[in-house]
Scaffold this motif. Structure first.
Motif, PDB file in Angstrom:
ATOM      1  N   ARG A  47      12.891  18.801  47.446  1.00 52.18           N
ATOM      2  CA  ARG A  47      12.186  18.975  46.896  1.00 52.18           C
ATOM      3  C   ARG A  47      13.647  19.573  45.635  1.00 52.18           C
ATOM      4  O   ARG A  47      14.817  19.464  45.858  1.00 52.18           O
ATOM      5  N   TRP A  48      13.205  19.801  44.205  1.00 49.04           N
ATOM      6  CA  TRP A  48      14.425  20.186  43.124  1.00 49.04           C
ATOM      7  C   TRP A  48      14.089  21.531  42.669  1.00 49.04           C
ATOM      8  O   TRP A  48      13.162  22.058  42.101  1.00 49.04           O
ATOM      9  N   GLU A  49      14.961  21.604  42.358  1.00 49.75           N
ATOM     10  CA  GLU A  49      14.971  23.327  41.816  1.00 49.75           C
ATOM     11  C   GLU A  49      16.612  23.702  41.356  1.00 49.75           C
ATOM     12  O   GLU A  49      17.406  23.152  41.321  1.00 49.75           O
ATOM     13  N   MET A 192       9.923  10.927  53.199  1.00 50.36           N
ATOM     14  CA  MET A 192      10.005  11.228  52.187  1.00 50.36           C
ATOM     15  C   MET A 192       9.827   9.868  51.273  1.00 50.36           C
ATOM     16  O   MET A 192      11.672   9.408  51.178  1.00 50.36           O
ATOM     17  N   SER A 193       9.353   8.723  50.508  1.00 44.98           N
ATOM     18  CA  SER A 193       9.413   7.275  49.965  1.00 44.98           C
ATOM     19  C   SER A 193       9.942   7.369  48.877  1.00 44.98           C
ATOM     20  O   SER A 193      11.105   6.232  49.045  1.00 44.98           O
ATOM     21  N   ALA A 194      10.056   7.989  48.327  1.00 46.48           N
ATOM     22  CA  ALA A 194      10.134   8.100  47.155  1.00 46.48           C
ATOM     23  C   ALA A 194      10.035   9.018  46.283  1.00 46.48           C
ATOM     24  O   ALA A 194       8.952   9.800  46.971  1.00 46.48           O
ATOM     25  N   LEU A 195      10.490   9.390  44.693  1.00 44.95           N
ATOM     26  CA  LEU A 195       9.918  10.482  44.560  1.00 44.95           C
ATOM     27  C   LEU A 195       8.421  10.299  43.822  1.00 44.95           C
ATOM     28  O   LEU A 195       7.893  11.586  42.965  1.00 44.95           O
ATOM     29  N   ASP A 196       8.247   8.875  42.948  1.00 44.72           N
ATOM     30  CA  ASP A 196       7.363   8.798  42.743  1.00 44.72           C
ATOM     31  C   ASP A 196       7.206   7.224  41.995  1.00 44.72           C
ATOM     32  O   ASP A 196       7.551   6.098  42.512  1.00 44.72           O
ATOM     33  N   ASP A 197       5.958   6.684  41.336  1.00 40.81           N
ATOM     34  CA  ASP A 197       5.723   5.139  40.982  1.00 40.81           C
ATOM     35  C   ASP A 197       6.970   4.883  39.557  1.00 40.81           C
ATOM     36  O   ASP A 197       6.433   3.719  39.205  1.00 40.81           O
ATOM     37  N   PHE A 219      -2.559  -0.062  34.178  1.00 42.30           N
ATOM     38  CA  PHE A 219      -1.823  -0.295  35.485  1.00 42.30           C
ATOM     39  C   PHE A 219      -2.696   1.953  34.748  1.00 42.30           C
ATOM     40  O   PHE A 219      -1.511   2.458  34.013  1.00 42.30           O
ATOM     41  N   ALA A 220      -3.569   2.074  35.438  1.00 38.91           N
ATOM     42  CA  ALA A 220      -3.591   3.828  34.727  1.00 38.91           C
ATOM     43  C   ALA A 220      -3.742   4.677  36.192  1.00 38.91           C
ATOM     44  O   ALA A 220      -4.017   5.977  35.897  1.00 38.91           O
ATOM     45  N   ARG A 221      -3.293   4.149  37.002  1.00 40.63           N
ATOM     46  CA  ARG A 221      -3.204   4.653  38.819  1.00 40.63           C
ATOM     47  C   ARG A 221      -1.772   4.950  39.484  1.00 40.63           C
ATOM     48  O   ARG A 221      -1.853   5.100  40.362  1.00 40.63           O
ATOM     49  N   TRP A 222      -0.808   5.550  38.345  1.00 44.66           N
ATOM     50  CA  TRP A 222      -0.086   5.230  38.988  1.00 44.66           C
ATOM     51  C   TRP A 222       0.891   6.907  39.456  1.00 44.66           C
ATOM     52  O   TRP A 222      -0.348   7.727  39.307  1.00 44.66           O
ATOM     53  N   ARG A 223       1.532   6.831  40.681  1.00 40.49           N
ATOM     54  CA  ARG A 223       1.483   8.064  41.695  1.00 40.49           C
ATOM     55  C   ARG A 223       3.129   9.211  40.377  1.00 40.49           C
ATOM     56  O   ARG A 223       4.245   8.012  40.347  1.00 40.49           O
ATOM     57  N   HIS A 224       2.210  10.046  40.168  1.00 40.71           N
ATOM     58  CA  HIS A 224       3.302  10.998  39.444  1.00 40.71           C
ATOM     59  C   HIS A 224       3.825  12.053  40.577  1.00 40.71           C
ATOM     60  O   HIS A 224       4.292  12.838  39.894  1.00 40.71           O
ATOM     61  N   GLU A 225       3.673  12.193  41.300  1.00 33.63           N
ATOM     62  CA  GLU A 225       3.787  12.514  43.067  1.00 33.63           C
ATOM     63  C   GLU A 225       4.779  12.485  44.121  1.00 33.63           C
ATOM     64  O   GLU A 225       5.186  11.128  44.060  1.00 33.63           O
ATOM     65  N   VAL A 227       6.036  10.715  47.279  1.00 35.29           N
ATOM     66  CA  VAL A 227       5.456   9.449  47.845  1.00 35.29           C
ATOM     67  C   VAL A 227       5.661   9.824  49.484  1.00 35.29           C
ATOM     68  O   VAL A 227       6.946   9.554  49.754  1.00 35.29           O
ATOM     69  N   LEU A 228       4.866  10.274  50.033  1.00 36.66           N
ATOM     70  CA  LEU A 228       5.139  11.358  51.720  1.00 36.66           C
ATOM     71  C   LEU A 228       4.270  10.412  52.399  1.00 36.66           C
ATOM     72  O   LEU A 228       2.772  10.518  51.849  1.00 36.66           O
ATOM     73  N   GLY A 229       3.913   9.681  52.835  1.00 33.84           N
ATOM     74  CA  GLY A 229       3.177   8.956  53.760  1.00 33.84           C
ATOM     75  C   GLY A 229       2.252   8.073  54.028  1.00 33.84           C
ATOM     76  O   GLY A 229       0.848   7.661  53.851  1.00 33.84           O
ATOM     77  N   GLN A 230       3.159   7.864  52.381  1.00 32.15           N
ATOM     78  CA  GLN A 230       1.946   6.387  51.415  1.00 32.15           C
ATOM     79  C   GLN A 230       3.480   5.219  51.760  1.00 32.15           C
ATOM     80  O   GLN A 230       4.149   5.754  51.538  1.00 32.15           O
ATOM     81  N   VAL A 231       3.049   3.848  51.582  1.00 29.14           N
ATOM     82  CA  VAL A 231       4.116   3.025  51.708  1.00 29.14           C
ATOM     83  C   VAL A 231       4.470   3.255  49.980  1.00 29.14           C
ATOM     84  O   VAL A 231       3.754   2.837  49.162  1.00 29.14           O
ATOM     85  N   ALA A 232       5.481   3.734  49.804  1.00 31.84           N
ATOM     86  CA  ALA A 232       6.199   3.177  48.188  1.00 31.84           C
ATOM     87  C   ALA A 232       6.078   2.028  47.947  1.00 31.84           C
ATOM     88  O   ALA A 232       5.876   1.796  46.536  1.00 31.84           O
ATOM     89  N   ASP A 233       5.934   0.695  47.882  1.00 30.98           N
ATOM     90  CA  ASP A 233       5.468  -0.293  47.618  1.00 30.98           C
ATOM     91  C   ASP A 233       4.642  -0.397  46.447  1.00 30.98           C
ATOM     92  O   ASP A 233       3.449  -0.106  47.057  1.00 30.98           O
ATOM     93  N   GLY A 234       4.406  -0.801  45.396  1.00 25.59           N
ATOM     94  CA  GLY A 234       3.298  -1.111  44.168  1.00 25.59           C
ATOM     95  C   GLY A 234       2.259  -1.766  44.570  1.00 25.59           C
ATOM     96  O   GLY A 234       0.772  -1.594  45.288  1.00 25.59           O
TER      97      GLY A 234
END
Length: 363
Positions: A47-49, A192-197, A219-225, A227-234
């Motif tokens: 996480r980031w602080e 964690m795979s990535a920070l987001d999309d 595209f309207a369904r980008w992940r902005h959180e 990526v954990l437990g999901q494949v990062a590849d779009g």
């Protein structure tokens, strides 16, 4: 997702040049007849602080990793070894023999060699129809995610099963890979795979490295959180529900070592495949560094140069093995969890190969 050319070029940077930010967590493992190597450092999630990266959970050997393009060999290529061995797939058949209204001038072999002429990448979650080939088929190696998406569909067509079930029946279950699964890892320890999309959004908006005619606003369904437990590849996540021929598998370092050991000792598994078919998959193609599905690397080991077969993945994993030599190599990281440029996966893989060379000289 392909590694962008600007990252690929960094692997040839002079010694001492900045390779990018180090991964949050890193595992390097090798199993050889002369020695074993295991190193596990850092954190699997962060996480980031105040602009600083802070560790949240430590990396462990049992952490599940997003394999990204390592899926291409563990799932798709290995499944095809079995199907070719059973004469259910012909390497020299056109794609149209398995997929209706598919390419007539491109063969299964072409796709495994990345010589099908297809686009390297295309946002199928925006435009699901594959574009015409970008290059003339069979003329040159052009690494293509689209080719392995089609190969995954050929596995489905040949077996009559959804790809995740086909891979389970053909690969993971027979090889005892109990921690290797598509789409949704079963354990609680997941890197964690990535920070987001953001990486994929930037590819669209910049047109680099592939000038596709779309932008992130299409595209309207980008992940902005994170990526954990999901494949990062779009494409794997947004277009294929986590199950595709080019990406989607999760696994652990012990399972990947088990896979590499099995492929190294392929002749002992002749109940699964014909050894002569495996040898054909391992042989160099027109491009010496590319076999059928597998990449080929030179490794100085115990006083001789041997060939490692394997593959890297964009998120930060890579695996390799030396046929008939009982050598298994695995590198796993979450290299994309940085605000700046990440260390290229090829550089991390080279670090492991060099470490193995040093250890073999002193063993």
């Amino acid at each position: 997702m392909n590694t962008p050319p600007h990252e690929q070029s960094r692997r040839n940077a002079p010694d001492g040049q900045d390779r990018g930010e180090a991964p949050a967590g890193l595992v390097m493992a090798a199993r050889t007849p002369w020695f074993d190597l295991t190193e596990c450092t850092g954190n699997r999630t962060v996480r980031w602080e105040d602009g600083e990266r802070v560790g949240e959970a430590p990396m462990t050997l049992d952490t599940y990793h997003d394999l990204a393009s390592v899926t291409k060999i563990v799932a798709t290529t290995t499944a095809l070894i079995r199907l070719v061995s059973d004469r259910l797939v012909d390497l020299d058949a056109p794609l149209s023999a398995y997929l209706a209204r598919s390419y007539e001038a491109i063969t299964v072999r072409d796709l495994l060699l990345h010589r099908g002429g297809l686009w390297e990448w295309w946002p199928l979650y925006i435009q699901p129809q594959l574009p015409p080939p970008r290059y003339r088929p069979g003329r040159a190696r052009r690494y293509s995610d689209l080719g392995f998406i089609l190969l995954g569909q050929i596995v489905e067509a040949a077996t009559g099963l959804r790809l995740d079930r086909a891979v389970a029946e053909l690969v993971t279950r027979p090889l005892g890979l109990t921690q290797t699964t598509y789409a949704r890892p079963t354990g609680t320890e997941v890197a964690m795979s990535a920070l987001d999309d953001r990486i994929e959004m930037t590819m669209l908006d910049s047109g680099r490295p592939y000038p596709v005619p779309y932008r992130s606003t299409d595209f309207a369904r980008w992940r902005h959180e994170p990526v954990l437990g999901q494949v990062a590849d779009g494409n794997a996540y947004h277009a294929f529900d986590g199950v595709a021929g080019h990406a989607g598998l999760f696994s652990t370092v012990p399972d990947l070592l088990k896979y590499c050991a099995a492929l190294s000792r392929y002749e002992e598994h002749d109940r699964l495949w014909r050894p002569e078919v495996v040898r054909a998959f391992f042989a160099p193609g027109p491009d010496p560094e590319q076999a059928l599905g597998f990449r080929r690397y030179a490794l100085d080991l115990a006083g001789e140069t041997v060939t490692v077969l394997g593959h890297p993945g964009h998120v930060g994993c890579a695996i390799g093995f030396v046929p008939r030599r009982d050598v298994a190599l695995v590198m796993a990281s979450n290299r994309l969890l940085v605000e700046g440029a990440p260390t290229p996966a090829d550089d991390l893989w080279d670090d492991l190969l060099q470490a193995v060379t040093r250890r073999s000289r002193s063993a």
